[in-house]
Design a protein around this motif. Structure first.
Motif, short mmCIF file in Angstrom:
data_model
loop_
_atom_site.label_atom_id
_atom_site.label_comp_id
_atom_site.label_asym_id
_atom_site.label_seq_id
_atom_site.Cartn_x
_atom_site.Cartn_y
_atom_site.Cartn_z
N ALA A 43 0.83 -1.21 0.00
CA ALA A 43 0.00 0.00 0.00
C ALA A 43 0.86 1.26 0.00
N ASP A 44 1.94 1.26 0.78
CA ASP A 44 2.83 2.42 0.79
C ASP A 44 3.57 2.55 -0.55
N ALA A 45 4.05 1.44 -1.08
CA ALA A 45 4.77 1.48 -2.37
C ALA A 45 3.86 1.97 -3.49
N ALA A 46 2.61 1.63 -3.43
CA ALA A 46 1.66 2.01 -4.49
C ALA A 46 1.42 3.52 -4.57
N LYS A 47 1.84 4.26 -3.58
CA LYS A 47 1.66 5.72 -3.57
C LYS A 47 2.63 6.44 -4.50
N TYR A 48 3.67 5.75 -4.97
CA TYR A 48 4.72 6.38 -5.76
C TYR A 48 4.52 6.13 -7.25
N PRO A 49 4.82 7.12 -8.10
CA PRO A 49 4.62 6.96 -9.54
C PRO A 49 5.71 6.14 -10.23
N ALA A 50 6.85 5.97 -9.54
CA ALA A 50 7.96 5.22 -10.13
C ALA A 50 8.55 4.29 -9.07
N LEU A 51 8.82 3.06 -9.49
CA LEU A 51 9.27 2.05 -8.54
C LEU A 51 10.44 1.22 -9.08
N PRO A 52 11.62 1.35 -8.50
CA PRO A 52 12.68 0.39 -8.76
C PRO A 52 12.49 -0.78 -7.79
N LEU A 53 12.44 -1.99 -8.33
CA LEU A 53 12.22 -3.19 -7.52
C LEU A 53 13.30 -4.21 -7.78
N GLY A 54 13.86 -4.79 -6.72
CA GLY A 54 14.92 -5.76 -6.88
C GLY A 54 14.69 -7.02 -6.08
N CYS A 55 14.92 -8.16 -6.74
CA CYS A 55 14.79 -9.45 -6.07
C CYS A 55 15.60 -10.48 -6.86
N PRO A 56 16.36 -11.33 -6.17
CA PRO A 56 17.07 -12.38 -6.88
C PRO A 56 16.13 -13.53 -7.22
#
Length: 148
Positions: A43-56
């Motif tokens: 829910a907090d992440a969804a507030k931003y217009p741009a998202l860098p996401l990282g996961c192996p």
């Protein structure tokens, strides 16, 4: 506007990739929140217009199943119209990044670049690619602030 760089890491490779993305955003004038996935919510992440996401890649080339996959599954429904970049490391072949990119596109987000992958040991090329996607995200934030 702050940019959350959200990631999960086991060996430290994805942490270093997240730091390279964050450093590039900062260098371009952005303000970064470097967050391990357990430090935020979808829910907090969804507030931003741009998202860098990282996961192996984990197991049979999937996103980490305990923390990151549940977070991303919840976030997926809120990605429409967002600008996204993906990064992560892996230990052997597979399609986890392509599968993840397809999920992002299917959710209605725009991928600003191909996902950055580092196999096993992180090298300068992968860190350079992380810096490039960080610059792309920073550029999107500048445009967002100008037009909104």
């Amino acid at each position: 506007m702050k940019v959350p760089v959200i990631f999960w890491s086991s060996t430290g490779n994805t942490t270093m990739m997240a730091e390279a993305v964050a450093d590039a955003i900062n260098a371009a004038g952005g303000e970064v929140m470097l967050l391990e996935v357990g430090q935020t919510t979808a829910a907090d992440a969804a507030k931003y217009p741009a998202l860098p996401l990282g996961c192996p890649a984990m197991g049979v080339e999937t996103l980490e199943e305990v923390e990151f996959e549940p977070f991303f599954a919840e976030l997926e429904g809120s990605l429409k119209g967002k600008k996204v970049v993906l990064f992560g490391s892996y230990g052997w072949g597979g399609t986890y990044m392509q599968d993840w990119e397809n999920r992002v596109r299917a959710a209605g987000a725009e991928l600003l670049a191909d996902g950055v992958l580092a196999m096993a040991t992180l090298d300068d090329a992968a860190l350079g690619q992380c810096a490039e996607i960080g610059k792309k995200i920073a550029g999107q934030i500048c445009c967002y602030l100008l037009f909104n």
